[in-house]
Design an enzyme around this catalytic site. Structure first.
Site, PDB file in Angstrom:
ATOM      1  N   HIS A  14      -1.188 -21.026  20.870  1.00  0.00           N
ATOM      2  CA  HIS A  14      -0.917 -22.341  21.439  1.00  0.00           C
ATOM      3  C   HIS A  14      -0.902 -23.360  20.310  1.00  0.00           C
ATOM      4  O   HIS A  14      -1.216 -23.057  19.162  1.00  0.00           O
ATOM      5  CB  HIS A  14      -1.948 -22.714  22.514  1.00  0.00           C
ATOM      6  N   CYS A  33      -5.041 -28.573  14.634  1.00  0.00           N
ATOM      7  CA  CYS A  33      -4.802 -27.815  15.879  1.00  0.00           C
ATOM      8  C   CYS A  33      -3.442 -28.145  16.479  1.00  0.00           C
ATOM      9  O   CYS A  33      -2.971 -27.458  17.381  1.00  0.00           O
ATOM     10  CB  CYS A  33      -5.877 -28.126  16.916  1.00  0.00           C
ATOM     11  N   HIS A  39      -0.975 -21.568  16.638  1.00  0.00           N
ATOM     12  CA  HIS A  39      -2.013 -20.703  16.056  1.00  0.00           C
ATOM     13  C   HIS A  39      -2.606 -19.885  17.192  1.00  0.00           C
ATOM     14  O   HIS A  39      -2.435 -20.218  18.363  1.00  0.00           O
ATOM     15  CB  HIS A  39      -3.090 -21.539  15.346  1.00  0.00           C
ATOM     16  N   HIS A  41      -5.612 -17.491  19.341  1.00  0.00           N
ATOM     17  CA  HIS A  41      -7.017 -17.314  19.698  1.00  0.00           C
ATOM     18  C   HIS A  41      -7.187 -15.989  20.416  1.00  0.00           C
ATOM     19  O   HIS A  41      -6.290 -15.550  21.133  1.00  0.00           O
ATOM     20  CB  HIS A  41      -7.500 -18.407  20.657  1.00  0.00           C
ATOM     21  N   ASP A  79      -1.253 -13.030  27.999  1.00  0.00           N
ATOM     22  CA  ASP A  79      -1.531 -12.179  26.838  1.00  0.00           C
ATOM     23  C   ASP A  79      -0.316 -12.046  25.917  1.00  0.00           C
ATOM     24  O   ASP A  79       0.786 -11.723  26.369  1.00  0.00           O
ATOM     25  CB  ASP A  79      -1.982 -10.797  27.315  1.00  0.00           C
ATOM     26  N   HIS A  80      -0.536 -12.334  24.644  1.00  0.00           N
ATOM     27  CA  HIS A  80       0.512 -12.261  23.609  1.00  0.00           C
ATOM     28  C   HIS A  80       1.670 -13.213  23.856  1.00  0.00           C
ATOM     29  O   HIS A  80       2.815 -12.919  23.510  1.00  0.00           O
ATOM     30  CB  HIS A  80       0.985 -10.810  23.415  1.00  0.00           C
ATOM     31  N   GLU A 124     -12.741 -20.168  23.818  1.00  0.00           N
ATOM     32  CA  GLU A 124     -11.626 -20.240  22.891  1.00  0.00           C
ATOM     33  C   GLU A 124     -12.040 -19.630  21.549  1.00  0.00           C
ATOM     34  O   GLU A 124     -11.240 -19.037  20.844  1.00  0.00           O
ATOM     35  CB  GLU A 124     -11.199 -21.690  22.707  1.00  0.00           C
TER      36      GLU A 124
HETATM   37 NI    NI Z   1      -6.507 -23.659  19.267  1.00  0.00          NI
END
Ligand code: NI
Length: 141
Positions: A14, A33, A39, A41, A79-80, A124
């Site tokens: 995200h 961010c 990036h 998580h 997911d992914h 997160e």
């Molecule tokens: Ni983040």
């Protein structure tokens, strides 16, 4: 009333970036961010449901049923994925942990039988998590 928690993990990308704000405002608000390239998580999601035990079975929801609902409604969807780009709701709403927890609540709430949602907890990082108890009263569609 008794409570049951199921824990699942998923990985997603995200960025914290609000297209309605200027690049400068985004930079000031979200810092690194908000890198538009995104990036990742490794999210950990804990879903807690509550209900009354059925005398015959000794439980109120089969854990396998709960597992399948969480998989279908949340894990398989996120997911992914690059959340901002691939999930309609997050094209217009910044995918913070807070907004994601509320979105998860809205996905699961109507799918549960013989029990109700008590808490959505979304990690997160190992050190940061958000909890939502369904009391924001906001419509998420
Ligand atoms: Ni983040």
């Amino acid at each position: 009333m008794i409570y049951l928690t199921r824990r699942v993990e998923f990985s997603a990308a995200h960025t914290l970036y609000n297209p309605d704000m200027s690049p400068e405002e985004n930079e000031q608000c979200f810092g690194k961010c908000g890198n538009p390239k995104g990036h990742g998580h490794n999210y950990v999601l804990e879903i807690t449901v509550k209900g009354e035990i059925d005398k015959k079975t000794g439980f109120f929801i089969n854990v396998d049923t709960l597992k399948q609902i969480i998989r279908a409604e949340v894990v398989d969807v996120l997911d992914h994925r690059f959340i901002n780009v691939e999930i309609d709701y997050f094209k217009k709403n910044v995918p913070t942990c807070e907004n994601m927890a509320m979105w998860v609540w809205s996905r699961l709430e109507s799918k549960l039988e013989n029990c109700s949602l008590h808490r959505v907890r979304l990690y997160e990082t190992r050190n940061n998590y958000v909890e939502y108890y369904g009391d924001a009263g906001e419509e998420i569609r």
